[in-house]
Motif scaffolding. Structure first.
Motif, short mmCIF file in Angstrom:
data_model
loop_
_atom_site.label_atom_id
_atom_site.label_comp_id
_atom_site.label_asym_id
_atom_site.label_seq_id
_atom_site.Cartn_x
_atom_site.Cartn_y
_atom_site.Cartn_z
N CYS A 191 1.16 -1.35 0.02
CA CYS A 191 -0.13 0.00 0.11
C CYS A 191 0.68 1.20 -0.02
O CYS A 191 1.98 1.32 0.27
CB CYS A 191 -1.09 0.15 1.40
SG CYS A 191 0.13 0.23 3.01
N ASP A 192 0.28 2.43 -0.23
CA ASP A 192 1.06 3.56 0.06
C ASP A 192 0.98 4.38 1.18
O ASP A 192 0.90 5.90 1.25
CB ASP A 192 0.71 4.39 -1.34
CG ASP A 192 -0.89 4.52 -1.61
OD1 ASP A 192 -1.64 4.07 -0.78
OD2 ASP A 192 -1.10 4.87 -2.81
N TYR A 193 0.65 3.73 2.53
CA TYR A 193 0.53 4.43 3.42
C TYR A 193 1.32 3.48 4.94
O TYR A 193 1.10 3.86 5.94
CB TYR A 193 -0.91 4.61 4.08
CG TYR A 193 -1.88 3.69 3.52
CD1 TYR A 193 -2.64 3.70 2.42
CD2 TYR A 193 -2.06 2.36 4.51
CE1 TYR A 193 -3.39 2.68 2.18
CE2 TYR A 193 -3.09 1.53 4.24
CZ TYR A 193 -3.69 1.55 3.13
OH TYR A 193 -4.77 0.53 2.63
N ASN A 194 2.20 2.73 4.33
CA ASN A 194 2.96 2.11 5.39
C ASN A 194 4.38 2.55 5.57
O ASN A 194 5.20 1.74 5.51
CB ASN A 194 2.92 0.33 5.29
CG ASN A 194 3.35 0.15 3.73
OD1 ASN A 194 3.80 1.17 3.15
ND2 ASN A 194 3.72 -1.04 3.62
N ASN A 195 4.13 3.72 5.82
CA ASN A 195 5.54 4.59 5.84
C ASN A 195 5.30 5.70 6.70
O ASN A 195 4.09 6.07 7.27
CB ASN A 195 6.24 4.78 4.74
CG ASN A 195 5.05 5.66 3.60
OD1 ASN A 195 4.72 6.54 4.07
ND2 ASN A 195 4.96 4.99 2.50
N GLY A 196 6.27 6.49 7.12
CA GLY A 196 6.24 7.64 8.02
C GLY A 196 5.85 8.91 6.87
O GLY A 196 5.16 9.00 5.90
N THR B 109 -2.20 11.81 3.43
CA THR B 109 -1.84 10.53 4.25
C THR B 109 -0.93 9.88 3.07
O THR B 109 0.20 9.09 3.63
CB THR B 109 -2.90 9.83 4.65
OG1 THR B 109 -3.75 10.71 5.63
CG2 THR B 109 -2.60 8.68 5.31
N LEU C 269 2.04 12.19 7.45
CA LEU C 269 1.67 11.54 8.56
C LEU C 269 0.28 11.19 8.50
O LEU C 269 -0.03 10.08 8.81
CB LEU C 269 2.12 12.01 9.90
CG LEU C 269 3.74 11.80 9.82
CD1 LEU C 269 4.23 12.50 11.53
CD2 LEU C 269 4.17 10.22 10.13
N ALA D 275 7.62 6.94 -1.15
CA ALA D 275 8.80 6.37 -0.49
C ALA D 275 9.62 5.26 -1.22
O ALA D 275 10.70 4.66 -0.66
CB ALA D 275 8.31 6.09 0.93
#
Lengths: 342, 342, 342, 342
Positions: free
Chosen positions: A6-11, A205, A210, A328
């Motif tokens: 996914c594109d939301y498992n990072n800071g 997001t 964040l 990322a």
């Protein structure tokens, strides 16, 4: 293990984080009435070419959709959406929770078609029993869609024309807006999009932040008590500068677009890898989500080395696998995927 | 002008009216806790072959659907229904008003298919993101359907089996229940229906009553505070005996079934007329609603002498016209229609 | 056993019943668009002295309150009401069910005081955090109140003036409107009341009808889609003439007022009996509800021969007993009470 | 200008910020299923002495209250709260938005009294019409209260005993929990509080975090689908680690308590200043909010040099001024206030 899940498992991206650190002790006015939020709104208005746009910051996508949609509908009205629309399938009924019906239309590759919308509204207007039905009060589309596809400038214009003919506002869910705007072949700019809808949101997001999404009302038609509605939805945070600071960074020096561009570049490298290996795609996506059809065995084998998600099945033996890049994603991760695919 | 527009443009049948008159001065206990309501419930339990059934009286169909469905769902749950289901299209969003989503499946001639339901539930159960979706908490079907069609005993059994496999209750909307039960070729009895669902309602408004529907919970699983939920929905009337008295009459001496049988007899005479004249039907309905395809000119011409309703169009030049009989339809009215059709 | 328990444990008055019988076979247009409903509305407009009033018929009080209030509020608005108001205590949360808060003020003998309302609204307007609070969007009062008390013409005028100063509409719940209008000492006429509020309802259920309440918007400000809102609330009945016919009878030859007058006459006879016997009253009520303080033993003893309801306690040893008359109360019943009181 | 306006006009404390920076590139599992959130939960369970507690992270106070309360109530139930309770006055109707009524009781210095609660519940249980009323389904209190006051261990125990007697759960809003726990004279520890309620939340936003609240279900009675309910409320953030990381820092090395202790120390210095200058207090608060009564002129004059908020008026000439310290308040700021007060 590398992940394209996914594109939301990072800071946060570094510039966003730096802005938070830099102003951590600034004692901003609470509830989003701080100078950073104001500056962020100014930057967004500039990027949209809309000096008068009304902008509100919320925390996440489901919250933003439910709050914005609810603010735009009378109680007896519903929102029109394709069956595969995010609000219809992946938001746990957050729109219905606000007492509004989602009226679904069939989609074409995740997209709403102007003629299908027009037919629906024409039928509705001529329905002798229309007062026994939910009144259509808003049209919702996503850019990009759940399938990673994009509306062309012409398609968006046509949909907006239908909306205007029936005096129904158009709302665009831009959870992955940047990934759409920077896609190869996309012919829609942010100002063009802003001129062809009544409200849209810019997803933070999934692109560098964040948390945080920016709702943009393009025509000065935001509900005059949007703040109270936001509060009623539990969608106001006390330290609003948290989101303002992030968007200020994202809309400074075109960071939002650069981050998005990078994700697209990585996605296109990935797409090419799959094409080269002879895989078929469920849909031809120009954005950061790629839907590859693997036979179940391949999928199982690949999942030992790469994280991706299952999107459905084309038949008993084949799985639609979703591979997602983001701002990322690194060149090294794509290299690694290349090695794994062999 | 004769009217086949609907089955609710008349008063009460004589026996129902007589019962209201007879006990007008009886000073019944309010809120439905009166002896007449008790007697009516007793008669209904007998007719259903369910001595333990829990029965509640409400005023109209939309109210009954919204209240019953809401009482059976947790807040995060939705109700599964075919797209053409009454709650999805003609109840002004009354279900969503209670914050529950209607999850739509494609229909076959207005009916839900067991295999389609099974596939949906199977997919849902295997969906890794199912907690982000609305949980299916109830299945809703109508008997007869919006198209006047009927489930066979086998079809109903199959649907109920799927429901039981997934531990999801089945609710049957019986706004026109009698007209289904008494239809030619129907192989479902009231007791059979009652054994193959968890809750259903017996429509009174369309079959002999001035108002009133009877909700029957077959498995003693009515919400323990159903009364409070009913009150919260504005669905309790102070003089509950108004409905109890009507249902007492309807379920005495099989009146409900006799009234229904008459309507079906009239509908079949009408159907034959249309067949004889060479008209095509949109769907083959064995119940009191007949859907005849007329070219627009014919429809316009006929509408000067007969009231009927427009159900949609098959193409630009043809209209689907709905002709409805009821317990109040007379032989003379059908004779008159015969004359008009020429 | 004679009953003074409530004013809704009886059937319809004869003229209402006769009108239902007379037109039972009239085949009226459904959903309230019939000629009887039109005639009833005409009669009501005449009685109110408001030729332009918009009138809607609903089934019962809780439904009427929830639907009307919901139709008049934006989603972020609440309704102001005294703590003892019916919507706040005896409607199972039907208003909150529509997502609106009830903002409570202290009452004086069941009544809202203009100065208390003014103070609340003034404070609200000057509250720096008012956007974090529920916006007051409507004022709700009852005439008569829960305690059977009445606003004087002056008191009503003052409240309405405050409402107008703050541009907040006033809604009057008239579940027992006739019993208020015909009370000894009342100085408010129906036209006066109609001119001093934005919307009110005329209760039918408690005054002669089997069911039905008439909502009257005095200023042509009914929501333009009130019908759809009503439908969404499950508050539309298919055979709307059921209510229209009853109100036509009630507002023909001043029947509504005559029925009310009779109930008041009976109530005053009853009141005198209790006074003569030296009982104290919880409140001095000029209407059909009398609140008598009995010691627990007296109450228990009396309850073997007369039905009444418990309204609360003044202390451990004394109960507030509510005795209610209605249009159906007979002289013989009062005679019987006299005998029992000894 | 120095500010004592509120305890949320600042950023994060350094350790919280450091934890976010340190793990910014950790690629955590989304939606709160990450290792940091797990670790934070572990630390909180330890601090509470509840190894089995179920913990959920949400973003802000209003959202946390509405989601938690909604998850614990059936549709026909309401939540009991004192009239001055935060959910009743400052959350824009977010609880009613979920269709639940707030049942208000009078407070004593912002606190609910066990005997008042008991009386209300006893009356409710004995009310013959209780099914027409909203069922009490939850008790809500705040620690500290809106007035900065605290329940003693005895008072909390008594309230919880009443709740248990009636089998109604107790929920404690701990938006400023730390400031209560560390207050002078407080005799409640975190484990004690956790043992004397069914659910509570630990406020992060006001004590060191950028955003985030931790809901703690003490008895393993969290709704089994709390996640879906949270999602439905728009209260799930994709990058859940944002909150997990902050709470991990706050509950490492007792940081949460140390931050709170500092705020209390500052508040007590401030309180002493006001006492020394002869000011009166609206209420005797041992926590970080001090309510000082100033005459209007004093208030106006002081407001030119110090930010504080207006809480109400004791009479026309006197204003209740709220001065708030936080973990971020410095000795220098109190020194400055001392100088200003002269």
């Amino acid at each position: 293990m590398i992940s394209f899940e996914c594109d939301y498992n990072n800071g946060a991206c570094q510039q966003v984080l730096d802005n938070l650190i830099r102003h951590n002790n600034a004692k901003p006015t609470p509830y989003g009435f701080d100078e950073f939020s104001e500056r962020a709104k100014h930057c967004i208005r500039e990027a949209c070419g809309l000096p008068d746009a009304q902008i509100f910051f919320l925390t996440g996508g489901t919250q933003t959709n439910a709050t914005t949609i609810d603010s735009m509908l009378y109680q007896y009205e519903g929102v029109i959406c394709v069956g595969s629309g995010h609000i219809n399938v992946h938001e746990a009924g957050a729109v219905e929770f606000t007492e509004h019906k989602i009226i679904t239309l069939p989609d074409y590759q995740g997209k709403m078609e102007a003629k299908v919308l027009d037919k629906y509204l024409d039928d509705y207007m001529h329905d002798g029993n229309k007062d026994h039905a939910v009144h259509p009060g808003l049209v919702y589309i996503t850019f990009p869609t759940e399938f990673g596809t994009l509306y062309s400038a012409k398609e968006l214009k046509d949909i907006y024309q239908v909306c205007q003919n029936y005096e129904i506002p158009l709302y665009i869910d831009g959870a992955r807006l940047g990934y759409g705007l920077m896609a190869d072949g996309n012919d829609i700019t942010l100002p063009y999009l802003a001129r062809h809808c009544d409200v849209f949101y810019i997803g933070g997001t999934k692109i560098g932040a964040l948390c945080g999404e920016a709702v943009v009302f393009t025509n000065r038609k935001a509900h005059k008590h949007f703040f109270s509605i936001q509060k009623q939805h539990g969608a106001v945070i006390a330290k609003g500068a948290l989101i303002g600071l992030q968007f200020e960074a994202l809309f400074t020096d075109k960071l939002y677009f650069k981050l998005s561009e990078h994700a697209i570049k990585m996605a296109m490298r990935m797409k090419e890898l799959f094409i080269r290996k002879g895989f078929e795609f469920y849909v031809d996506s120009p954005t950061n989500q790629q839907f590859v059809i693997l036979d179940n065995e391949q999928a199982e084998k690949l999942s030992r080395k790469v994280e991706f998600s299952h999107f459905g099945q084309t038949d008993r033996h084949h799985t639609i696998c979703r591979f997602v890049t983001s701002w990322a994603t690194t060149e090294e991760e794509i290299d690694e995927l290349e090695k794994i695919l062999g």
